[in-house]
Design a protein around this motif. Structure first.
Motif, mmCIF file in Angstrom:
data_model
loop_
_atom_site.group_PDB
_atom_site.id
_atom_site.type_symbol
_atom_site.label_atom_id
_atom_site.label_comp_id
_atom_site.label_asym_id
_atom_site.label_seq_id
_atom_site.Cartn_x
_atom_site.Cartn_y
_atom_site.Cartn_z
ATOM 1 N N UNK A 72 0.869 -1.330 -0.032
ATOM 2 C CA UNK A 72 0.032 0.058 -0.128
ATOM 3 C C UNK A 72 0.592 1.514 -0.036
ATOM 4 N N UNK A 73 2.122 1.222 -0.411
ATOM 5 C CA UNK A 73 2.961 2.431 -0.217
ATOM 6 C C UNK A 73 3.365 2.890 0.963
ATOM 7 N N UNK A 74 3.487 2.131 2.160
ATOM 8 C CA UNK A 74 3.910 2.746 3.189
ATOM 9 C C UNK A 74 5.454 2.492 3.561
ATOM 10 N N UNK A 75 6.237 2.338 2.457
ATOM 11 C CA UNK A 75 7.580 1.897 2.799
ATOM 12 C C UNK A 75 8.415 2.943 1.986
ATOM 13 N N UNK A 76 9.059 3.868 2.630
ATOM 14 C CA UNK A 76 9.908 4.855 1.887
ATOM 15 C C UNK A 76 11.497 4.449 2.171
ATOM 16 N N UNK A 77 11.574 4.110 3.369
ATOM 17 C CA UNK A 77 12.965 3.812 3.795
ATOM 18 C C UNK A 77 13.101 2.785 4.663
ATOM 19 N N UNK A 78 14.230 2.221 4.887
ATOM 20 C CA UNK A 78 14.582 0.893 5.846
ATOM 21 C C UNK A 78 15.683 1.483 6.557
ATOM 22 N N UNK A 79 15.574 0.828 7.850
ATOM 23 C CA UNK A 79 16.645 0.753 8.846
ATOM 24 C C UNK A 79 17.202 -0.569 9.210
ATOM 25 N N UNK A 80 18.397 -0.766 9.167
ATOM 26 C CA UNK A 80 19.031 -2.040 9.132
ATOM 27 C C UNK A 80 18.947 -2.206 11.011
#
Lengths: 249, 253
Positions: free
Chosen positions: B98-106
């Motif tokens: 649904x487009x909720x993901x713009x970045x990730x933190x390891x």
């Protein structure tokens, strides 16, 4: 000056520490000071246990800009016989205004009698001693609660104000119980609320701004004071009024 | 001229704020509203937030807890945590639909004793690169050799390197040189005179402001950046523009 207050940075270094990127370039240091209105920075060299070598470097550095830098003398109990004579030389002949000690570079805790000649010198001369305080076993600020009452003529500044808990609490306790103990603010641990805590528990008149320049940028460290949730009057005391009073300038 | 009080004079989008309590450290704020008040005190309009449990304990659980922090808060943008397990990747893929993901933190690789290597993180990194989702990665928790070796295998993956400290001052420049898609988050990078050479060599677009709140106070680095002598346009890029651009690449997919 900041808003009419003379600003003194109470904690800075002369010397190079390449592994940490520290370089004592006076132009770079002055640029940073000028960018935020720091009038003077207190400097010392802690890299030579004989004291003399580093103090000469500090004196030479200060001499280039005597209106902007204030030299502090450094000695170490790793070479105990040199301590008292070197303090005399540094203060009487090089014009050093206070003393820096760094127990982390020695096996001796702050309350070990090997430090007494330094404390006694400061007591007799009415000088300030700034010491590193923090997590290292030799630098626990609780030692100041024992040492400071024995040398009431000296003023003790806990560099980094203990740095982190539970050592910060020890530093605050020392300041609350000993009228000749003060707390200095620089730290690479820029935890929120620390400046506010020092002011609330020890009183703004016992807190001094310091940066650790050029290891750390004085702009970031002074930002701790200027963005803290404390009164303008407290900021003025911390930024310079307390330092001027302690150094007699 | 410096005054006794400070508020940012350019739009600020903080790239590094953690929310929630940790097992060994209570957060100074309990709610989104309290965080927003502290941001407002410094003139910070928006923040990218991650849940501290997601980085330190469990990416899956931290991400679940993060949802309540961003719900209905347009100023708070979620950053989801990731570990190398299939469950974590599945959760991220579900969030991505649904487009909720713009970045990730390891997650904290050091705490788990995991090397940051492609034979462990390869599936995750490959998916992030393909979906043009940027990765936040801590220099404090990941050896520089692993960062270099592994990220070189994913040249399209955009990264933001966190936690650079004065002890990393001899590493940051070579890493940015080796990794053209890497950016440096500035919260801890406070050695005197260390930022201008990075701007000269790599350009202003490789630097991102973050506070590292609540480990660090929110205001000092922001204050410092305002007194580095940057042109207003460059200051805006560091304080918000670069982060906006990094996050948008995933949206433009």
């Amino acid at each position: 000056m900041i808003a009419g207050t003379r600003v003194i940075d109470f904690h800075g270094h002369v010397g190079r520490w390449d592994g940490a990127g520290m370089r004592d370039d006076p132009d770079e240091m002055l640029r940073a000071m000028d960018a935020v209105g720091i009038d003077q920075s207190c400097l010392f060299n802690i890299f030579y246990p004989d004291g003399r070598t580093g103090n000469d470097l500090t004196a030479r550095f200060v001499k280039r800009h005597p209106d902007r830098f204030i030299g502090f003398a450094y000695v170490s109990p790793l070479m105990p016989d040199t301590m008292a004579p070197e303090l005399e030389r540094a203060v009487d002949h090089l014009g050093m205004r206070a003393i820096k000690i760094y127990p982390s570079y020695t096996p001796f805790p702050l309350d070990n009698p090997v430090w007494d000649p330094v404390y006694d010198f400061a007591h007799r001369r009415g000088l300030v001693i700034i010491t590193h305080t923090g997590i290292e076993p030799t630098t626990a600020p609780r030692f100041l609660s024992q040492v400071a009452p024995r040398f009431p003529g000296a003023r003790f500044v806990a560099g980094h104000a203990g740095n982190v808990e539970p050592f910060r609490a020890q530093a605050i306790r020392a300041a609350r119980t000993c009228p000749n103990v003060f707390l200095e603010t620089c730290s690479s641990f820029r935890s929120p609320g620390v400046v506010e805590e020092l002011v609330q528990k020890a009183g703004a008149e016992r807190v001094l701004y310091g940066s650790d320049t050029p290891l750390m940028d004085p702009r970031c460290q002074i930002g701790k004071i200027l963005t803290a949730d404390i009164s303008d009057q407290a900021k003025r005391l911390i930024l310079g009024e307390n330092a001027c009073r302690l150094l007699g300038i | 001229m410096t005054t006794l009080n400070f508020r940012a004079r350019v739009p600020v989008f903080d790239a590094n704020i953690g929310v929630g309590h940790l097992r060994n450290r209570a957060s100074p704020f309990e709610t989104s509203e309290q965080l927003l008040r502290e941001m407002d005190r410094h003139g910070v309009a928006r923040a990218l937030i991650y849940h501290l449990q997601g980085e330190a304990m469990s990416a899956l659980e931290g991400n679940e807890r993060l949802l309540s922090w961003v719900d209905g808060q347009s100023a708070l943008h979620p950053q989801w945590a990731a570990d190398p397990t299939p469950e974590s990747l599945a959760q991220l893929q579900q969030l991505h639909r649904p487009g909720q993901l713009t970045s990730i933190r390891l997650h904290n690789t050091r705490d788990c004793g995991l090397p940051f290597a492609d034979w462990i993180y390869g599936d995750l990194l490959e998916w992030l690169a393909a979906e043009r989702i940027p990765l936040w990665l801590s220099l404090a928790d990941t050896p520089a050799v692993e960062v270099r070796e592994t990220l070189r295998r994913f040249p399209d993956l955009v990264t933001v390197l966190l936690g650079g400290h004065y002890i990393h001052s001899m590493i940051v420049g070579p890493l940015l040189r080796q990794l053209p898609q890497a950016h440096l988050e500035l919260s801890r990078y406070e050695g005197l005179g260390k930022i201008p050479p990075l701007i000269r060599e790599f350009g202003i677009r490789r630097l991102v402001y973050g506070s590292f709140y609540p480990r660090y106070a929110m205001g000092p680095m922001l204050f410092s950046l305002h007194h580095l002598g940057l042109e207003t346009g460059d200051l805006e890029l560091v304080c918000s523009g670069n982060l906006e651009r990094i996050l948008k690449q995933g949206e433009d997919r």
